[in-house]
Motif scaffolding. Structure first.
Motif, short mmCIF file in Angstrom:
data_model
loop_
_atom_site.label_atom_id
_atom_site.label_comp_id
_atom_site.label_asym_id
_atom_site.label_seq_id
_atom_site.Cartn_x
_atom_site.Cartn_y
_atom_site.Cartn_z
N GLN A 314 41.69 29.37 16.41
CA GLN A 314 41.79 27.91 16.30
C GLN A 314 43.09 27.53 15.59
OE1 GLN A 314 38.04 25.70 15.52
NE2 GLN A 314 37.17 27.68 14.91
N LEU A 315 43.60 26.35 15.94
CA LEU A 315 44.83 25.85 15.33
C LEU A 315 44.62 24.41 14.91
CD1 LEU A 315 47.85 26.70 14.80
CD2 LEU A 315 48.40 25.37 16.86
N LEU A 316 44.96 24.11 13.66
CA LEU A 316 44.85 22.75 13.13
C LEU A 316 46.25 22.21 12.85
CD1 LEU A 316 43.18 20.36 12.01
CD2 LEU A 316 43.22 21.51 9.78
N LEU A 317 46.58 21.09 13.49
CA LEU A 317 47.82 20.39 13.21
C LEU A 317 47.48 19.07 12.53
CD1 LEU A 317 48.10 21.69 16.40
CD2 LEU A 317 50.48 21.27 15.77
N TYR A 318 48.32 18.62 11.64
CA TYR A 318 47.99 17.47 10.80
C TYR A 318 49.28 16.81 10.34
CZ TYR A 318 49.10 21.06 7.38
OH TYR A 318 49.74 22.05 6.68
N THR A 319 49.14 15.64 9.73
CA THR A 319 50.28 14.94 9.16
C THR A 319 50.15 14.89 7.64
OG1 THR A 319 49.18 12.80 9.43
CG2 THR A 319 50.59 13.55 11.23
N ASP A 320 51.22 14.50 6.97
CA ASP A 320 51.21 14.57 5.51
C ASP A 320 50.29 13.54 4.86
OD1 ASP A 320 52.61 12.23 5.86
OD2 ASP A 320 54.51 12.97 5.07
N GLY A 321 49.79 12.58 5.66
CA GLY A 321 48.80 11.67 5.09
C GLY A 321 47.53 12.39 4.69
N VAL A 322 47.31 13.59 5.24
CA VAL A 322 46.13 14.39 4.88
C VAL A 322 46.41 15.19 3.62
CG1 VAL A 322 44.56 16.21 5.63
CG2 VAL A 322 45.42 14.53 7.30
N THR A 323 47.48 15.96 3.63
CA THR A 323 47.76 16.86 2.49
C THR A 323 48.27 16.13 1.27
OG1 THR A 323 49.94 17.27 3.47
CG2 THR A 323 48.18 18.85 3.96
N GLU A 324 48.80 14.92 1.43
CA GLU A 324 49.29 14.17 0.28
C GLU A 324 48.31 13.12 -0.21
OE1 GLU A 324 53.12 12.58 1.20
OE2 GLU A 324 54.05 14.56 1.46
N ALA A 325 47.10 13.14 0.33
CA ALA A 325 46.05 12.24 -0.16
C ALA A 325 45.60 12.68 -1.54
CB ALA A 325 44.88 12.24 0.82
N ARG A 326 45.58 11.77 -2.49
CA ARG A 326 45.24 12.09 -3.88
C ARG A 326 43.94 11.44 -4.29
NH1 ARG A 326 50.11 13.24 -7.26
NH2 ARG A 326 51.95 13.26 -5.92
N ASP A 327 43.25 12.11 -5.21
CA ASP A 327 42.06 11.52 -5.80
C ASP A 327 42.45 10.71 -7.03
OD1 ASP A 327 42.60 13.35 -7.78
OD2 ASP A 327 40.90 14.66 -7.31
N HIS A 328 41.45 10.24 -7.78
CA HIS A 328 41.74 9.41 -8.95
C HIS A 328 42.46 10.20 -10.05
CE1 HIS A 328 39.59 6.07 -7.26
NE2 HIS A 328 38.47 6.78 -7.14
N GLY A 329 42.36 11.51 -10.00
CA GLY A 329 43.07 12.34 -10.96
C GLY A 329 44.43 12.78 -10.46
N ARG A 330 44.88 12.19 -9.34
CA ARG A 330 46.20 12.47 -8.75
C ARG A 330 46.30 13.88 -8.19
NH1 ARG A 330 48.10 8.32 -7.14
NH2 ARG A 330 50.25 9.11 -7.17
N GLU A 331 45.16 14.48 -7.88
CA GLU A 331 45.16 15.81 -7.27
C GLU A 331 45.21 15.68 -5.74
OE1 GLU A 331 45.24 18.76 -8.70
OE2 GLU A 331 45.28 17.92 -10.73
N PHE A 332 46.05 16.51 -5.12
CA PHE A 332 46.16 16.49 -3.67
C PHE A 332 44.90 17.08 -3.03
CE2 PHE A 332 50.73 16.68 -4.86
CZ PHE A 332 51.12 15.48 -4.28
N TYR A 333 44.65 16.65 -1.79
CA TYR A 333 43.52 17.19 -1.07
C TYR A 333 43.84 18.61 -0.59
CZ TYR A 333 40.02 18.00 2.53
OH TYR A 333 39.02 18.55 3.28
N PRO A 334 43.01 19.59 -0.93
CA PRO A 334 43.27 20.98 -0.52
C PRO A 334 42.79 21.24 0.91
CG PRO A 334 41.31 20.89 -1.92
CD PRO A 334 41.83 19.48 -1.81
N LEU A 335 43.66 20.99 1.87
CA LEU A 335 43.25 21.06 3.27
C LEU A 335 42.83 22.46 3.69
CD1 LEU A 335 42.92 19.75 6.03
CD2 LEU A 335 45.35 20.15 6.45
N ALA A 336 43.58 23.48 3.30
CA ALA A 336 43.24 24.84 3.72
C ALA A 336 41.86 25.24 3.21
CB ALA A 336 44.29 25.82 3.22
N GLU A 337 41.56 24.91 1.94
CA GLU A 337 40.24 25.23 1.39
C GLU A 337 39.15 24.43 2.08
OE1 GLU A 337 42.94 24.64 -0.17
OE2 GLU A 337 43.27 26.08 -1.81
N GLY A 338 39.44 23.16 2.37
CA GLY A 338 38.45 22.34 3.07
C GLY A 338 38.17 22.86 4.46
#
Length: 401
Positions: A314-338
């Protein structure tokens, strides 16, 4: 980039920006259900009732009648002019009854209270009419944007050649439902080809650039046997039409022959590759290249990266709106782990889980356009009996070697 409107492998056109005229849905349906037979809404009537009840149990020396104007004022936010006038009439009748039978107001004082109530009702009715007009204009704009969305980001079928495909897209401009991220997947004589990209900026200029890139890609992908030539045609078109500060990051991929995947990365986030045996790996470009539109400034040209791509991969392509999404603590979303957590053999199910988790991570609304496109090479035994085998044009033979 939302209120997120999302696209999946069964790709429902956005709702965006997704042209439906039949009865109310969502909040509109709830609001309609809350309306009384008279056309007023329940909440303003409840407010008027509470004020009357308070006036009945309070000390006789204090008048609560001016507060009745709260009813029609609130109705202006929940119903049309007819509902506002119904609530105002109800408040006037109750106010006149209380003023004469309980509070003992003089005719002069009662006229002053009723005049103020009538003025508030008229103003609220006008405000309600203006609000309704703005809502109709917004609905028309959303309908036009939805049509643009469907023309720009054409629906991706759930199955293309040997692949199962799913897409999720959310625009940061929730009311417009469209943004600067782009994707396309097309079957060609040279195999399945796809692009996922991100235009610098937002709004209509970004949408125009995305339309340009997708138009050139769809034409070149079908005409050109070499994937690098496809990228070159997009680059030349952008060089003629973009400003000096504009650019597009993108990954262009192709599947020219059985078991072989080609990638060209132009300054974009690396795709995530999931082998059938397990594990998530970021496909970093072996020959980094600048974003599309900036080649003339750097002089660097992109390189073709070839990967084995077997059944079940499988191959996942995405844009930086996914990986640069931050929570209230300013942590980026961990796409690979998700992805590792939610991985399944169904790309649509995987992306649904990822998208839901992404929205939960940011607290419900993304602040940048976000696109996810995932494809899975089906195992031969999983392919439907009626599906034609994946055919590769004979002209690819020399190219792929």
């Amino acid at each position: 980039m939302s209120q997120a409107r999302d696209h999946a492998g069964d790709h429902r056109p956005m709702r965006l920006f997704r042209n439906r005229v039949p009865g109310p849905r969502g909040p509109a349906r709830i609001r309609a259900a809350a309306q009384l037979p008279t056309g007023t809404t329940a909440l303003p009537v409840l407010i008027v009732s509470v004020i009357v009840l308070v006036a009945l149990v309070a000390d006789a020396g204090m008048t609560w009648l001016p507060l009745l104007a709260t009813g029609p004022a609130l109705a202006a936010t929940t119903s049309g002019p007819r509902g506002v006038f119904c609530v105002g009439l109800l408040a006037a009748v109750l106010g006149a009854t209380l003023g004469t039978t309980r509070d003992g107001l003089s005719a002069h004082d009662l006229a002053a209270v009723l005049s103020a109530l009538a003025a508030v009702t008229l103003a609220s009715g006008l405000a309600s009419a203006l609000r309704g007009r703005r809502e109709r204009v917004l609905a028309a704009v959303r309908s036009v944007a939805e049509a643009a969305q469907q023309a720009l980001l054409k629906p991706v079928p759930a199955t293309v050649g040997p692949f199962r495909v799913a897409v999720r897209y959310s625009a940061a401009a929730a009311e417009a439902r469209i943004g600067g991220d782009l994707y396309a997947l097309v079957p060609t004589p040279y195999g399945v080809r796809l692009i996922v990209g991100d235009v610098r900026g937002k709004g209509l200029p970004a949408v125009g650039t995305a339309a340009l890139v997708l138009g050139v890609f769809r034409e070149a992908a079908y005409d050109e046997p070499d994937l690098l030539t496809v990228v070159d045609r997009i680059e030349r078109s952008l060089a003629r039409n973009l400003g000096s500060d504009d650019f597009v990051t993108a990954v262009v991929a192709g599947y020219p022959t059985e078991g072989q995947l080609e990638l060209v990365n132009c300054g974009h986030a690396p795709p995530l590759l999931v082998r059938a045996s397990g594990g998530v790996v970021a496909v970093e470009p072996t020959h980094p290249a600048p974003p599309l539109g900036l080649r003339a400034l750097s002089g660097e040209t992109p390189g073709l990266q070839v990967l084995p791509f077997a059944d079940g991969d499988q191959l996942l392509l995405y844009t930086d709106g996914v990986t640069e999404a931050r929570d209230h603590g300013r942590e980026f979303y961990p796409l690979a782990e998700g992805l590792a957590r939610h991985l399944s053999d169904d790309p649509a199910r995987t992306l649904t889980a990822l998208h839901d988790e992404l929205l939960a991570h940011v607290g419900g609304r993304l602040h940048d356009d976000a696109a996810l496109l995932m494809l899975r090479k089906e195992v031969r035994a999983e392919r439907s009996a009626g599906q034609e085998p994946f055919a590769v044009d004979s002209r690819i033979a020399t190219h792929s070697t």
